[in-house]
Design a protein around this motif. Structure first.
Motif, PDB file in Angstrom:
ATOM      1  N   PRO A 142      52.830  57.222  47.580  1.00  0.00           N
ATOM      2  CA  PRO A 142      51.965  56.468  48.487  1.00  0.00           C
ATOM      3  C   PRO A 142      51.322  55.230  47.843  1.00  0.00           C
ATOM      4  N   VAL A 143      51.571  54.996  46.567  1.00  0.00           N
ATOM      5  CA  VAL A 143      50.948  53.874  45.870  1.00  0.00           C
ATOM      6  C   VAL A 143      51.802  52.622  46.046  1.00  0.00           C
ATOM      7  N   ASP A 144      51.130  51.513  46.343  1.00  0.00           N
ATOM      8  CA  ASP A 144      51.814  50.228  46.476  1.00  0.00           C
ATOM      9  C   ASP A 144      52.459  49.896  45.138  1.00  0.00           C
ATOM     10  N   MET A 145      53.768  49.771  45.111  1.00  0.00           N
ATOM     11  CA  MET A 145      54.471  49.532  43.862  1.00  0.00           C
ATOM     12  C   MET A 145      54.225  48.129  43.314  1.00  0.00           C
ATOM     13  N   ASP A 146      53.714  47.219  44.122  1.00  0.00           N
ATOM     14  CA  ASP A 146      53.424  45.871  43.643  1.00  0.00           C
ATOM     15  C   ASP A 146      51.928  45.689  43.368  1.00  0.00           C
ATOM     16  N   LEU A 147      51.221  46.789  43.196  1.00  0.00           N
ATOM     17  CA  LEU A 147      49.781  46.722  42.961  1.00  0.00           C
ATOM     18  C   LEU A 147      49.462  45.917  41.702  1.00  0.00           C
ATOM     19  N   ALA A 148      50.227  46.109  40.637  1.00  0.00           N
ATOM     20  CA  ALA A 148      49.973  45.375  39.395  1.00  0.00           C
ATOM     21  C   ALA A 148      50.151  43.878  39.615  1.00  0.00           C
ATOM     22  N   GLY A 149      51.168  43.494  40.353  1.00  0.00           N
ATOM     23  CA  GLY A 149      51.396  42.074  40.626  1.00  0.00           C
ATOM     24  C   GLY A 149      50.291  41.467  41.456  1.00  0.00           C
ATOM     25  N   SER A 150      49.853  42.171  42.480  1.00  0.00           N
ATOM     26  CA  SER A 150      48.793  41.622  43.325  1.00  0.00           C
ATOM     27  C   SER A 150      47.456  41.597  42.592  1.00  0.00           C
ATOM     28  N   MET A 151      47.172  42.584  41.749  1.00  0.00           N
ATOM     29  CA  MET A 151      45.939  42.584  40.965  1.00  0.00           C
ATOM     30  C   MET A 151      45.958  41.460  39.930  1.00  0.00           C
ATOM     31  N   THR A 152      47.126  41.234  39.328  1.00  0.00           N
ATOM     32  CA  THR A 152      47.263  40.136  38.370  1.00  0.00           C
ATOM     33  C   THR A 152      46.978  38.815  39.056  1.00  0.00           C
ATOM     34  N   GLU A 153      47.509  38.646  40.241  1.00  0.00           N
ATOM     35  CA  GLU A 153      47.304  37.412  41.002  1.00  0.00           C
ATOM     36  C   GLU A 153      45.814  37.204  41.311  1.00  0.00           C
ATOM     37  N   VAL A 154      45.141  38.250  41.721  1.00  0.00           N
ATOM     38  CA  VAL A 154      43.709  38.166  42.031  1.00  0.00           C
ATOM     39  C   VAL A 154      42.914  37.844  40.769  1.00  0.00           C
ATOM     40  N   LEU A 155      43.182  38.556  39.686  1.00  0.00           N
ATOM     41  CA  LEU A 155      42.452  38.325  38.435  1.00  0.00           C
ATOM     42  C   LEU A 155      42.723  36.927  37.885  1.00  0.00           C
TER      43      LEU A 155
END
Length: 125
Positions: free
Chosen positions: A12-25
């Motif tokens: 159930p975890v968004d597999m692109d979470l690391a990419g989207s968090m990197t973009e936000v940070l």
């Protein structure tokens, strides 16, 4: 196997979470860096070039402390080896170094000659 069974086995975890968090940070690092640049320009024009009042020095110290604290927070995230935007991480490191130099110039024991050298190096005076 039914569609329901397949859905139950899907993570159930968004597999692109690391990419989207990197973009936000990385976006926050750029925003913080822009604010740091505005602060450094204000400091140059109003704090370092003339006799400043106690109120101005206090304001300078408070803002500089806050920018350094925010930089440490961002650094905690961007210094992780898994952080994918190395440009943002390097931008952060260079800005923190500038702010630390600013602290030394304005609140440390740097001589006037050392302060002049530092200003000349960063502002091409």
């Amino acid at each position: 196997m039914s569609a329901t069974e397949t859905e139950d086995r899907t993570c159930p975890v968004d597999m692109d979470l690391a990419g989207s968090m990197t973009e936000v940070l990385a976006g926050q690092v750029r925003k913080w860096s822009q604010e740091c640049q505005r602060f450094l320009e204000w400091q140059r024009h109003h704090v370092l070039v003339a006799e400043s009042t106690n109120e101005l020095r206090s304001r300078h110290e408070a803002v500089l402390r806050r920018l350094l604290a925010l930089g440490r927070m961002l650094n905690a995230a961007t210094s992780d080896p898994e952080f994918m935007d190395r440009r943002a991480a390097e931008l952060l490191k260079s800005r923190v170094a500038q702010l630390q130099e600013s602290w030394e110039v304005s609140h440390g024991t740097m001589t006037a000659a050392e302060a002049g050298d530092m200003l000349a190096a960063h502002f091409k005076l």
